[in-house]
Design a protein around this motif. Structure first.
Motif, PDB file in Angstrom:
ATOM      1  N   ALA A  36      23.731  48.646  83.208  1.00 34.83           N
ATOM      2  CA  ALA A  36      24.295  49.918  82.741  1.00 34.83           C
ATOM      3  C   ALA A  36      24.043  51.030  83.753  1.00 34.83           C
ATOM      4  O   ALA A  36      24.933  51.848  84.025  1.00 34.83           O
ATOM      5  N   ALA A  37      22.841  51.047  84.338  1.00 36.20           N
ATOM      6  CA  ALA A  37      22.531  52.066  85.345  1.00 36.20           C
ATOM      7  C   ALA A  37      23.407  51.890  86.573  1.00 36.20           C
ATOM      8  O   ALA A  37      23.926  52.871  87.125  1.00 36.20           O
ATOM      9  N   ALA A  38      23.598  50.652  87.009  1.00 33.67           N
ATOM     10  CA  ALA A  38      24.449  50.394  88.175  1.00 33.67           C
ATOM     11  C   ALA A  38      25.882  50.823  87.893  1.00 33.67           C
ATOM     12  O   ALA A  38      26.515  51.488  88.726  1.00 33.67           O
ATOM     13  N   ASP A  39      26.387  50.465  86.731  1.00 32.01           N
ATOM     14  CA  ASP A  39      27.750  50.874  86.360  1.00 32.01           C
ATOM     15  C   ASP A  39      27.884  52.396  86.402  1.00 32.01           C
ATOM     16  O   ASP A  39      28.850  52.939  86.951  1.00 32.01           O
ATOM     17  N   ARG A  40      26.920  53.088  85.820  1.00 26.75           N
ATOM     18  CA  ARG A  40      26.976  54.543  85.753  1.00 26.75           C
ATOM     19  C   ARG A  40      26.856  55.173  87.134  1.00 26.75           C
ATOM     20  O   ARG A  40      27.688  56.002  87.528  1.00 26.75           O
ATOM     21  N   LEU A  41      25.835  54.765  87.891  1.00 23.53           N
ATOM     22  CA  LEU A  41      25.593  55.380  89.199  1.00 23.53           C
ATOM     23  C   LEU A  41      26.744  55.137  90.171  1.00 23.53           C
ATOM     24  O   LEU A  41      27.221  56.069  90.821  1.00 23.53           O
ATOM     25  N   LEU A  45      30.516  57.692  92.175  1.00 24.24           N
ATOM     26  CA  LEU A  45      30.870  57.833  93.588  1.00 24.24           C
ATOM     27  C   LEU A  45      32.362  57.628  93.816  1.00 24.24           C
ATOM     28  O   LEU A  45      33.055  57.024  92.985  1.00 24.24           O
ATOM     29  N   PRO A  46      32.846  58.090  94.971  1.00 28.48           N
ATOM     30  CA  PRO A  46      34.220  57.737  95.338  1.00 28.48           C
ATOM     31  C   PRO A  46      34.365  56.207  95.302  1.00 28.48           C
ATOM     32  O   PRO A  46      33.405  55.488  95.622  1.00 28.48           O
ATOM     33  N   PRO A  47      35.512  55.701  94.917  1.00 29.63           N
ATOM     34  CA  PRO A  47      35.665  54.256  94.709  1.00 29.63           C
ATOM     35  C   PRO A  47      35.184  53.369  95.859  1.00 29.63           C
ATOM     36  O   PRO A  47      34.491  52.377  95.617  1.00 29.63           O
ATOM     37  N   ALA A  48      35.518  53.703  97.098  1.00 28.45           N
ATOM     38  CA  ALA A  48      35.113  52.843  98.219  1.00 28.45           C
ATOM     39  C   ALA A  48      33.595  52.822  98.372  1.00 28.45           C
ATOM     40  O   ALA A  48      32.988  51.755  98.576  1.00 28.45           O
ATOM     41  N   ALA A  49      32.970  53.976  98.275  1.00 25.90           N
ATOM     42  CA  ALA A  49      31.513  54.049  98.404  1.00 25.90           C
ATOM     43  C   ALA A  49      30.835  53.347  97.232  1.00 25.90           C
ATOM     44  O   ALA A  49      29.862  52.598  97.408  1.00 25.90           O
ATOM     45  N   GLY A  50      31.339  53.584  96.029  1.00 29.55           N
ATOM     46  CA  GLY A  50      30.774  52.936  94.854  1.00 29.55           C
ATOM     47  C   GLY A  50      30.873  51.425  94.928  1.00 29.55           C
ATOM     48  O   GLY A  50      29.920  50.711  94.599  1.00 29.55           O
ATOM     49  N   ALA A  51      32.012  50.933  95.389  1.00 28.53           N
ATOM     50  CA  ALA A  51      32.204  49.480  95.507  1.00 28.53           C
ATOM     51  C   ALA A  51      31.285  48.882  96.562  1.00 28.53           C
ATOM     52  O   ALA A  51      30.710  47.810  96.357  1.00 28.53           O
ATOM     53  N   MET A  52      31.113  49.577  97.690  1.00 29.54           N
ATOM     54  CA  MET A  52      30.250  49.068  98.746  1.00 29.54           C
ATOM     55  C   MET A  52      28.802  48.963  98.255  1.00 29.54           C
ATOM     56  O   MET A  52      28.138  47.934  98.449  1.00 29.54           O
ATOM     57  N   LEU A  53      28.315  50.010  97.597  1.00 24.10           N
ATOM     58  CA  LEU A  53      26.940  50.000  97.116  1.00 24.10           C
ATOM     59  C   LEU A  53      26.755  49.014  95.968  1.00 24.10           C
ATOM     60  O   LEU A  53      25.727  48.343  95.873  1.00 24.10           O
TER      61      LEU A  53
END
Length: 130
Positions: A36-41, A45-53
């Motif tokens: 849940a924390a990973a989904d939220r955090l 973020l912008p989609p590309a950054a969020g997907a990379m992390l």
């Protein structure tokens, strides 16, 4: 590896870190809280950054790359070395035996950092942690 370690820690901070040897409700809910924390955090973020992390975090959780296994070995070894350096106070407070320390950490550390593991085992043998 550094980005992976930081990403892993940020999720743990948000989810609430669980004591390594916890066997109660915190341990039982750890995976769900971290997902849940990973989904939220990462969703902030912008989609590309969020997907990379998110990919880095998932890779660590799976442990299916040399980098993930290295980061996990370091993550397991750091608190163990701190406990060894200060005399195992936390282990004693929670009745953690040397066998539990070895069982929890050995499979992740020994294959990746065998010299560090051997050094830790030498130190662990010098005092009784329970």
């Amino acid at each position: 590896a550094v980005a992976m370690a930081l990403t892993h820690d940020i999720v743990e901070i948000d989810a609430g870190d669980t004591f390594a040897y916890d066997q109660g409700a915190d341990a039982a809910s750890k995976e769900a809280r971290e997902q849940a924390a990973a989904d939220r955090l990462f969703g902030l973020l912008p989609p590309a950054a969020g997907a990379m992390l998110r990919d880095l975090w998932d890779e660590y959780e799976r442990g299916d790359s040399p980098e993930a296994r290295y980061v996990m070995a370091i993550d397991r070894m750091a608190p163990m070395l701190l406990n060894l350096a200060e005399g195992g106070t936390t282990w004693r407070e929670h009745d953690i035996t040397a066998d539990r320390v070895i069982a929890r950490n050995g499979p992740h550390v020994e294959p990746v950092l065998p010299g560090v593991w051997e050094h830790a085992m030498e130190q662990l043998r010098t005092f009784d942690v329970g």
